[in-house]
Write a protein that holds these residues in place. Structure first.
Motif, PDB file in Angstrom:
ATOM      1  N   VAL A 139       0.852  -1.187   0.000  1.00  0.00           N
ATOM      2  CA  VAL A 139       0.000   0.000   0.000  1.00  0.00           C
ATOM      3  C   VAL A 139       0.888   1.238   0.000  1.00  0.00           C
ATOM      4  N   SER A 140       0.750   2.061  -1.031  1.00  0.00           N
ATOM      5  CA  SER A 140       1.533   3.290  -1.161  1.00  0.00           C
ATOM      6  C   SER A 140       0.629   4.482  -0.864  1.00  0.00           C
ATOM      7  N   PHE A 141       1.105   5.367   0.025  1.00  0.00           N
ATOM      8  CA  PHE A 141       0.292   6.532   0.404  1.00  0.00           C
ATOM      9  C   PHE A 141       1.203   7.608   0.972  1.00  0.00           C
ATOM     10  N   ALA A 142       0.716   8.826   0.948  1.00  0.00           N
ATOM     11  CA  ALA A 142       1.454   9.940   1.542  1.00  0.00           C
ATOM     12  C   ALA A 142       1.306   9.904   3.051  1.00  0.00           C
ATOM     13  N   SER A 143       2.353  10.277   3.760  1.00  0.00           N
ATOM     14  CA  SER A 143       2.337  10.205   5.225  1.00  0.00           C
ATOM     15  C   SER A 143       1.225  11.063   5.831  1.00  0.00           C
ATOM     16  N   GLU A 144       0.831  12.109   5.124  1.00  0.00           N
ATOM     17  CA  GLU A 144      -0.245  12.972   5.641  1.00  0.00           C
ATOM     18  C   GLU A 144      -1.582  12.235   5.727  1.00  0.00           C
ATOM     19  N   GLN A 145      -1.716  11.135   4.996  1.00  0.00           N
ATOM     20  CA  GLN A 145      -2.987  10.388   4.987  1.00  0.00           C
ATOM     21  C   GLN A 145      -2.901   9.081   5.786  1.00  0.00           C
ATOM     22  N   THR A 146      -1.973   9.000   6.730  1.00  0.00           N
ATOM     23  CA  THR A 146      -1.792   7.763   7.495  1.00  0.00           C
ATOM     24  C   THR A 146      -3.089   7.346   8.202  1.00  0.00           C
ATOM     25  N   GLU A 147      -3.779   8.299   8.803  1.00  0.00           N
ATOM     26  CA  GLU A 147      -5.001   7.959   9.535  1.00  0.00           C
ATOM     27  C   GLU A 147      -6.088   7.435   8.608  1.00  0.00           C
ATOM     28  N   LEU A 148      -6.117   7.917   7.364  1.00  0.00           N
ATOM     29  CA  LEU A 148      -7.099   7.428   6.405  1.00  0.00           C
ATOM     30  C   LEU A 148      -6.680   6.079   5.814  1.00  0.00           C
ATOM     31  N   ALA A 149      -5.379   5.852   5.751  1.00  0.00           N
ATOM     32  CA  ALA A 149      -4.881   4.612   5.139  1.00  0.00           C
ATOM     33  C   ALA A 149      -4.917   3.434   6.107  1.00  0.00           C
ATOM     34  N   GLU A 150      -4.791   3.690   7.397  1.00  0.00           N
ATOM     35  CA  GLU A 150      -4.744   2.600   8.381  1.00  0.00           C
ATOM     36  C   GLU A 150      -5.968   1.691   8.333  1.00  0.00           C
ATOM     37  N   PRO A 151      -7.199   2.223   8.261  1.00  0.00           N
ATOM     38  CA  PRO A 151      -8.364   1.309   8.188  1.00  0.00           C
ATOM     39  C   PRO A 151      -8.340   0.419   6.937  1.00  0.00           C
ATOM     40  N   ILE A 152      -7.776   0.911   5.857  1.00  0.00           N
ATOM     41  CA  ILE A 152      -7.690   0.110   4.632  1.00  0.00           C
ATOM     42  C   ILE A 152      -6.748  -1.069   4.850  1.00  0.00           C
ATOM     43  N   ALA A 153      -5.593  -0.794   5.445  1.00  0.00           N
ATOM     44  CA  ALA A 153      -4.638  -1.870   5.727  1.00  0.00           C
ATOM     45  C   ALA A 153      -5.235  -2.886   6.701  1.00  0.00           C
ATOM     46  N   LEU A 154      -5.936  -2.398   7.706  1.00  0.00           N
ATOM     47  CA  LEU A 154      -6.554  -3.286   8.695  1.00  0.00           C
ATOM     48  C   LEU A 154      -7.607  -4.171   8.045  1.00  0.00           C
ATOM     49  N   SER A 155      -8.420  -3.596   7.167  1.00  0.00           N
ATOM     50  CA  SER A 155      -9.457  -4.376   6.488  1.00  0.00           C
ATOM     51  C   SER A 155      -8.848  -5.466   5.607  1.00  0.00           C
ATOM     52  N   LEU A 156      -7.751  -5.148   4.950  1.00  0.00           N
ATOM     53  CA  LEU A 156      -7.076  -6.136   4.106  1.00  0.00           C
ATOM     54  C   LEU A 156      -6.487  -7.258   4.953  1.00  0.00           C
ATOM     55  N   ARG A 157      -5.914  -6.902   6.087  1.00  0.00           N
ATOM     56  CA  ARG A 157      -5.347  -7.917   6.972  1.00  0.00           C
ATOM     57  C   ARG A 157      -6.429  -8.796   7.577  1.00  0.00           C
ATOM     58  N   ASP A 158      -7.582  -8.204   7.862  1.00  0.00           N
ATOM     59  CA  ASP A 158      -8.698  -8.994   8.388  1.00  0.00           C
ATOM     60  C   ASP A 158      -9.157 -10.060   7.392  1.00  0.00           C
ATOM     61  N   ARG A 159      -8.903  -9.831   6.113  1.00  0.00           N
ATOM     62  CA  ARG A 159      -9.269 -10.798   5.071  1.00  0.00           C
ATOM     63  C   ARG A 159      -8.148 -11.794   4.794  1.00  0.00           C
ATOM     64  N   GLY A 160      -7.108 -11.747   5.630  1.00  0.00           N
ATOM     65  CA  GLY A 160      -6.042 -12.734   5.522  1.00  0.00           C
ATOM     66  C   GLY A 160      -4.882 -12.355   4.638  1.00  0.00           C
ATOM     67  N   HIS A 161      -4.853 -11.096   4.159  1.00  0.00           N
ATOM     68  CA  HIS A 161      -3.758 -10.684   3.286  1.00  0.00           C
ATOM     69  C   HIS A 161      -2.566 -10.205   4.112  1.00  0.00           C
ATOM     70  N   GLU A 162      -1.383 -10.363   3.540  1.00  0.00           N
ATOM     71  CA  GLU A 162      -0.166  -9.821   4.146  1.00  0.00           C
ATOM     72  C   GLU A 162       0.082  -8.458   3.530  1.00  0.00           C
ATOM     73  N   VAL A 163       0.102  -7.433   4.377  1.00  0.00           N
ATOM     74  CA  VAL A 163       0.121  -6.062   3.872  1.00  0.00           C
ATOM     75  C   VAL A 163       1.415  -5.350   4.251  1.00  0.00           C
ATOM     76  N   PHE A 164       2.108  -4.796   3.247  1.00  0.00           N
ATOM     77  CA  PHE A 164       3.216  -3.873   3.490  1.00  0.00           C
ATOM     78  C   PHE A 164       2.586  -2.480   3.549  1.00  0.00           C
ATOM     79  N   PHE A 165       2.440  -1.975   4.771  1.00  0.00           N
ATOM     80  CA  PHE A 165       1.703  -0.729   4.950  1.00  0.00           C
ATOM     81  C   PHE A 165       2.621   0.439   5.310  1.00  0.00           C
ATOM     82  N   SER A 166       3.464   0.227   6.283  1.00  0.00           N
ATOM     83  CA  SER A 166       4.382   1.293   6.687  1.00  0.00           C
ATOM     84  C   SER A 166       5.807   0.822   6.459  1.00  0.00           C
ATOM     85  N   HIS A 167       6.724   1.730   6.587  1.00  0.00           N
ATOM     86  CA  HIS A 167       8.120   1.383   6.385  1.00  0.00           C
ATOM     87  C   HIS A 167       8.614   0.420   7.451  1.00  0.00           C
ATOM     88  N   ASP A 168       7.915   0.354   8.583  1.00  0.00           N
ATOM     89  CA  ASP A 168       8.281  -0.607   9.625  1.00  0.00           C
ATOM     90  C   ASP A 168       8.008  -2.041   9.185  1.00  0.00           C
TER      91      ASP A 168
END
Length: 348
Positions: free
Chosen positions: A5-34
């Motif tokens: 998932v590629s996004f601007a750091s200013e939209q982290t709060e908007l992007a987090e629910p998307i990453a969480l929803s994908l993970r809830d469906r069993g996907h492995e998500v590269f969301f942050s640089h961590d």
């Protein structure tokens, strides 16, 4: 499935629910640089993560498409991996952004513009994208397996002596076949495992090696079983069977051609052995294959293939054509059964 998932750091709060929803469906998500693996430079880590991903999601916002932002570098990495973004790249309009500012690479596919919950709609779009991409991969896999089957037929018919390998040494009747068909089919299966999540080169290479061994053993065991069963029938006397007299024993001698089921039994047993080692290789390369249903489907396809191969040998007219068709259908059927088993868990 692995998703970057590629996004601007200013939209982290908007992007987090998307990453969480994908993970809830069993996907492995590269969301942050961590989420990126350590021990490499930052650029190399990002490029490797995108290279290991199956889908690239780009969250469009005025900041993410601003010239000089690292998000555009991530788009460049994605373009390098997938020159055609179809079924691999999902741009999502996270915030209103002028289309002329969006990279042409992203505009080459349909941009998702959520009308309600962005996380839920993005996750649903990924599911649809995955089905589309797996259907495309199945078509490609079938085409490649068909080509491999055709090459296998040509080698078996016109270059049977090329790179012959023998595992069992039970006389000249069980001389091993050319190793090339096993390598070709092993590569097809390895690609299928790779597409559905396998990334370890060692396990993929091990799968290919097992499939090659399975191919050699299948051919040799089929020949051995056929020989042994034909010898068992050699002393049977039956007036309804056109038998010749063996010059050494003086007993009726019946060839395997006169008893076609002998060859079919040998072919089926050889198919079972080849199918078992193929399934084992696929299981080692991809854990999704370790299910009774997928093993059963692959073994059934392999046994049927061995049975039908021997059947084509008894056809007088058009046997060359039918044998060629067999090899194409055989490799396509087994490869499809493996891909089907992997895909069911993948899509889930």
């Amino acid at each position: 499935m692995k998703i970057f998932v590629s996004f601007a750091s200013e939209q982290t709060e908007l992007a987090e629910p998307i990453a969480l929803s994908l993970r809830d469906r069993g996907h492995e998500v590269f969301f942050s640089h961590d989420d990126l693996p350590p021990a490499e430079s930052f650029d190399a880590r990002v490029e490797r993560a995108i290279g290991d991903s199956d889908v690239f999601i780009f969250l469009i916002s005025p900041q993410s498409v601003t010239r000089g932002r690292y998000t555009l570098t991530e788009v460049a990495f994605a373009k390098r991996k997938w020159p055609n973004p179809n079924a691999r790249v999902l741009p999502v309009m996270l915030l209103p952004t002028p289309l002329n500012a969006v990279p042409n690479y992203l505009k080459a596919v349909t941009i998702l513009e959520p009308e309600g919950n962005a996380a839920a709609e993005t996750a649903a779009a990924v599911t649809f994208l995955d089905r589309k991409s797996t259907n495309l991969d199945l078509l490609i896999l079938t085409a490649v397996a068909s080509l491999s089957g055709l090459v296998t037929f040509l080698i078996m018919r016109y270059a049977a002596e090329f790179l012959k390998v023998q595992i069992l040494n039970w006389g000249k009747e069980t001389v091993g076949p050319s190793v090339v068909p096993g390598l070709l089919f092993g590569a097809v299966v390895a690609y299928s495992c790779y597409r559905f999540g396998s990334r370890e080169r060692f396990t993929l290479a091990t799968a290919v090696a097992l499939i090659v061994v399975g191919w050699i053993l299948a051919v040799q065991v089929a020949a051995l079983v056929t020989i042994q069963l034909s010898q068992y029938h050699a002393t049977v006397s039956n007036s309804s069977i056109d038998a010749s007299i063996d010059s050494e024993s003086g007993q009726p001698s019946i060839s395997t051609k006169d008893v076609p089921y002998v060859g079919c039994i040998g072919g089926a047993i050889g198919g079972l052995i080849g199918g078992a080692l193929t399934a084992l290789g696929a299981s080692l390369a991809n854990g999704r294959f370790r299910r009774m249903e997928t093993w059963s489907l692959t073994l059934a396809a392999a046994i049927a293939a061995g049975l039908l191969l021997e059947t084509t040998a008894y056809m007088k007219e058009g046997s060359t054509f039918m044998t060629a068709v067999f090899f194409i259908v055989w490799q396509s059927a087994v490869a499809a059964s493996i891909a089907y088993g992997l895909r069911r868990d993948w899509a889930a």
